[in-house]
Design an enzyme around this catalytic site. Structure first.
Site, mmCIF file in Angstrom:
data_model
loop_
_atom_site.group_PDB
_atom_site.id
_atom_site.type_symbol
_atom_site.label_atom_id
_atom_site.label_comp_id
_atom_site.label_asym_id
_atom_site.label_seq_id
_atom_site.Cartn_x
_atom_site.Cartn_y
_atom_site.Cartn_z
ATOM 1 N N LYS A 125 -12.782 -1.022 7.482
ATOM 2 C CA LYS A 125 -12.305 -2.098 8.175
ATOM 3 C C LYS A 125 -12.493 -2.006 9.369
ATOM 4 O O LYS A 125 -13.109 -3.207 10.084
ATOM 5 C CB LYS A 125 -10.630 -2.167 7.823
ATOM 6 C CG LYS A 125 -10.522 -2.191 6.184
ATOM 7 C CD LYS A 125 -8.936 -2.156 5.888
ATOM 8 C CE LYS A 125 -8.530 -1.812 4.463
ATOM 9 N NZ LYS A 125 -9.047 -2.771 3.358
ATOM 10 N N TRP A 141 0.828 -1.119 -0.044
ATOM 11 C CA TRP A 141 0.034 0.041 -0.084
ATOM 12 C C TRP A 141 0.821 1.148 -0.050
ATOM 13 O O TRP A 141 0.599 2.239 -0.658
ATOM 14 C CB TRP A 141 -1.139 0.201 1.239
ATOM 15 C CG TRP A 141 -2.047 -0.854 0.820
ATOM 16 C CD1 TRP A 141 -2.217 -2.227 1.184
ATOM 17 C CD2 TRP A 141 -2.966 -1.004 -0.272
ATOM 18 N NE1 TRP A 141 -3.440 -2.773 0.679
ATOM 19 C CE2 TRP A 141 -3.792 -2.206 -0.191
ATOM 20 C CE3 TRP A 141 -3.377 0.242 -0.922
ATOM 21 C CZ2 TRP A 141 -5.053 -2.353 -0.981
ATOM 22 C CZ3 TRP A 141 -4.387 -0.080 -2.044
ATOM 23 C CH2 TRP A 141 -5.237 -1.330 -1.937
ATOM 24 N N ASP A 198 -1.246 7.060 6.335
ATOM 25 C CA ASP A 198 -2.358 6.088 5.946
ATOM 26 C C ASP A 198 -2.597 4.900 7.160
ATOM 27 O O ASP A 198 -1.880 4.174 7.291
ATOM 28 C CB ASP A 198 -2.101 5.348 4.869
ATOM 29 C CG ASP A 198 -3.078 4.225 4.178
ATOM 30 O OD1 ASP A 198 -4.285 4.342 4.838
ATOM 31 O OD2 ASP A 198 -3.023 3.901 2.959
#
Ligand code: PMP
Length: 352
Positions: free
Chosen positions: A187, A99, A163
């Site tokens: 999530k 990511w 992030d």
């Protein structure tokens, strides 16, 4: 059969939250279904304000930070960070896995980007990073695909952009200097559609002129994130989820649960005589996404299929990483982990 999902892409919601949300889908406060709630209604403004207040309390967010409710997912933020913060300068991106590389690749379409490559030994040691003169330094606090996590948020001399899509509200964080944190909510804290951006006010007001207005942090902050229609339903679910987190003891309780559940799982991997092999060195193991392999990778498909037949889904690794992965977000019940551990034990005895 009660099914449990261990998917990394979306976390389960606690039963109480699902019940509350389903009721509100039929009617909320006598206003009709929450699915049709107008973002200009006073009730929505109150709801969003309540979410912000609770979030500030749970994460101890100082008043110099703005909380933005945005759409487009964390992937949109990969572009919005450089558009809003770069102002012709360079940014540093710490490469820890899938990511962070996605974030870096997108940012490099908008400006100059310096990649800080990580080696296992220096993982999480910000003193070793060259961030001299950059507008911001980007990190992925938890690498969802690779199962790596920073043990603590790194401290750097420039603004940190983090992030936290897979670990916001799964552990405490310190926001005591100019920084920006962003996270999709699907999530650990809700459903898809909403991305939270927590940004220090000193970082606003420098967006590239071509930045779409609805994606301009300063413009959205000035309009209380209602420059256009925010993801109303996802904000509603976040509200229910934050109240649940608070009732359970707040972020410290979430962190303790993540610690306990992941420790049980890693212990099962480490004590399997090499049948299961954790993919990540101990010090960097994620508390929310545990990645591992089987001693014989050819058994992976059978593992996933047999688990699925027992109601345990979402155990495949990320397509670009491979292997297996167990995701343990805030809404994962302890019973899910216990059932999974029983299955893993049985599978090992049948195939070991
Ligand atoms: N960052 C991280 C750490 C992620 O785990 C994900 C999704 N798995 C993303 C960004 C992308 O999120 P979205 O699909 O909501 O854009």
């Amino acid at each position: 059969m009660l099914g449990y999902s261990f998917s990394a892409a979306a976390g389960p919601l606690p039963r109480d939250v699902v019940a509350e949300v389903s009721d509100a889908c039929r009617d909320w406060r006598g206003l009709g279904s929450v699915l049709a709630l107008s973002f200009v209604a006073e009730d929505y403004r109150e709801l969003q304000q309540g979410v912000e207040t609770r979030l500030r309390r749970l994460l101890a967010i100082p008043k110099q930070f703005k909380v933005l409710f945005m759409a487009g997912g964390a992937s949109a933020q990969f572009a919005l960070l450089p558009l809003n913060l770069l102002a012709g300068r360079e940014a540093a991106y710490v490469d820890t896995g899938h990511w962070s590389r996605r974030a870096l690749a997108e940012a490099s379409r908008y400006g100059k980007v310096r990649c800080i490559a990580m080696s296992d030994e220096r993982f999480g040691d910000p003193d070793a990073w060259d961030v001299e003169g950059v507008a911001y330094c980007h990190v992925t606090s938890n690498e969802t695909a690779d199962g790596w996590q920073f043990e603590a948020m790194p401290v750097v001399s420039v603004p940190l952009a983090a992030d936290m899509t897979s670990d916001l509200l799964t552990r405490p964080m310190a926001l005591d200097r100019p920084a920006l944190v962003y996270a999709g909510t699907q999530k650990a804290i809700g459903v898809p559609g909403l991305t939270l951006v927590i940004v220090h006010e000193s970082l606003l007001g420098q967006a590239h002129p071509a930045t779409p207005r609805v994606m301009n942090y300063g413009a959205q902050a000035a309009a209380q994130s209602r420059l256009n229609t925010p993801p109303v339903f996802a904000v509603f679910v976040l509200d229910a989820m934050l109240r649940w987190v608070e009732q359970r003891g707040g972020v410290a309780a979430m962190a303790a649960a993540a610690q306990r559940r992941s420790s049980e799982l890693y212990a099962a991997l480490d004590c399997s005589d090499g049948f299961y092999r954790a993919s990540v060195a101990r010090a960097q193991r994620s508390r929310v996404n545990a990645c591992f392999q089987l001693h014989d990778p050819a058994l992976s498909d059978a593992f996933v299929a047999q688990a699925r037949a027992r109601g345990l889904s979402g155990l495949q690794g990320h397509p670009q990483v491979g292997g297996l992965r167990v995701s343990l977000y805030n809404g994962t019940p302890d019973a899910a982990v216990a059932t999974l551990l029983d299955f893993m034990d049985e599978f090992r005895r049948a195939h070991g």
